[in-house]
Write an enzyme that holds these catalytic residues in place. Sequence first.
Site, PDB file in Angstrom:
ATOM      1  N   ASP A  12      79.918  29.592  73.943  1.00 48.87           N
ATOM      2  CA  ASP A  12      79.562  30.177  74.971  1.00 48.87           C
ATOM      3  C   ASP A  12      77.710  31.270  74.483  1.00 48.87           C
ATOM      4  O   ASP A  12      78.099  30.907  72.803  1.00 48.87           O
ATOM      5  CB  ASP A  12      80.097  31.550  75.684  1.00 48.87           C
ATOM      6  CG  ASP A  12      80.167  32.679  75.331  1.00 48.87           C
ATOM      7  OD1 ASP A  12      80.879  31.747  73.368  1.00 48.87           O
ATOM      8  OD2 ASP A  12      80.427  33.234  75.003  1.00 48.87           O
ATOM      9  N   GLU A  51      82.961  35.043  73.769  1.00 50.99           N
ATOM     10  CA  GLU A  51      82.261  36.242  73.144  1.00 50.99           C
ATOM     11  C   GLU A  51      81.073  37.067  73.441  1.00 50.99           C
ATOM     12  O   GLU A  51      81.095  38.274  73.161  1.00 50.99           O
ATOM     13  CB  GLU A  51      82.257  35.326  71.475  1.00 50.99           C
ATOM     14  CG  GLU A  51      82.007  37.056  70.093  1.00 50.99           C
ATOM     15  CD  GLU A  51      81.197  37.135  70.506  1.00 50.99           C
ATOM     16  OE1 GLU A  51      80.898  37.828  69.560  1.00 50.99           O
ATOM     17  OE2 GLU A  51      79.891  36.644  70.937  1.00 50.99           O
TER      18      GLU A  51
END
Length: 453
Positions: free
Chosen positions: A89, A151
């Site tokens: 991400d 994250e």
Amino acid sequence: MDTAGRVDALMEGLRADLVRLAEIPSVACPGFPEEPVHAAHDLLVELLRGVGVEHIERIDLPGTAPVIFAEIPPPDPAAPTVLLYSHYDVQPAGDEKLWLSPPFEPTPIEGGLRARGIADDKANVIAHLGMLRAYEGRPPVGVKIVFEGQEEYGSPFDAYPPTDPERFACDAMVIADLGNLRPGTPTLTTGLRGAADVIVEARTLTEPRHSGEFGGAAPDALLVLLKALATLHDVHGDVAVEGLWREAWSGAGYTEDEFRELAGVGEELPLMGSGTLGERLWSGPAITVVGLDAPSVDHATSAVVPYARAKLNLRFHPRQDPREALSALVEHLRVLRPYGVPLTVTPGDTGPGFEAVTGGPAYRAALDALACAWGTQPAYIATGGSIPLVNGLARAAPDAEVLLFGAQDNLCNLHAPNERVLLSELRNTVVAMCAFVENYASRAAEDRAKTNG
């Protein structure tokens, strides 16, 4: 063909796959669509299968993006196992007008590529894949792969590994969510500062009162709050809260000119604090006012302010207990009585720092590998940022050595407009990962021979 030659032959394909991955706007923050995050997940599963990884699982936890877990068994039962971590991400692009090219259209620049997330952390994902390709999916160590999908925003996965320690058992971890102090300087990160949030409020009046009629006697909540905030630092700008650890830093660090350029501090302004930049940024505390609730200048009236609130972000020494650090700041504020007014202090979230154990066989193998890849001796640094999952993984595998290195560099504009990665750094990171697994497997075999000798 030697390791570097094998990696060089792979670079065109790795660059193409990095472009494919960076084209996907995999932002896992609230308000953004989930489909791109899942598309990035699916592409990585495809790439892992393409390199010959057979055991691939999807870990689904409530409130987070899917985690890819994959495993390659060791070539023999005595070989060590290495866990490889990165995340797929990315941060939101922010104001796209500040970008020199569309953030999710990877664009060639001199020596590299520009796109959101291309350095943080998609280049490191590709570096892991590059190492596996260099060995055609059969490296000389066992491998466990963890590619996380949330994250940047924060995830319940941070606390998951200790609940399933067998899955994450390993002898060493390569946490690739950072990189070099500067391009061309191979770097191991050995410490992460901890983080905590605190909200402090001042309430003085039931409602605003005319500053001409009441100012001078009626307590101004904003002045009360500002007086309290001013006690957090001394005249030099060093943190003045008792109980927060600070010690000398002996590793590498920025030059002052480098730091000014990175931080955007003009030559006409002083830097805060005293001591080395390493102490101020990595082995000492920092307190930042990250938010302030008070009347805005544009909407200000001539009135005594009845209420003001600030949010503080505390960064503390990698080894300090987070409860101890948070308590030190909370108690400092609670005992204050600016102009006789008590404050309301509310502790928020906290996350522990991390300090890696150095000197073990994996650490020595990594030092040699980085020197091999870059042709110069590696430096070690810490970072003021935090990677919460590191502590979860370390608790799940408490005897594993934790190594933090990767393809980013501190000039890559991560979390900022015009993020970029240098292909030379990506190439050298893949070479270093290959050299690491070779060195580590060899050292483990030598240690076994001595033990059995």
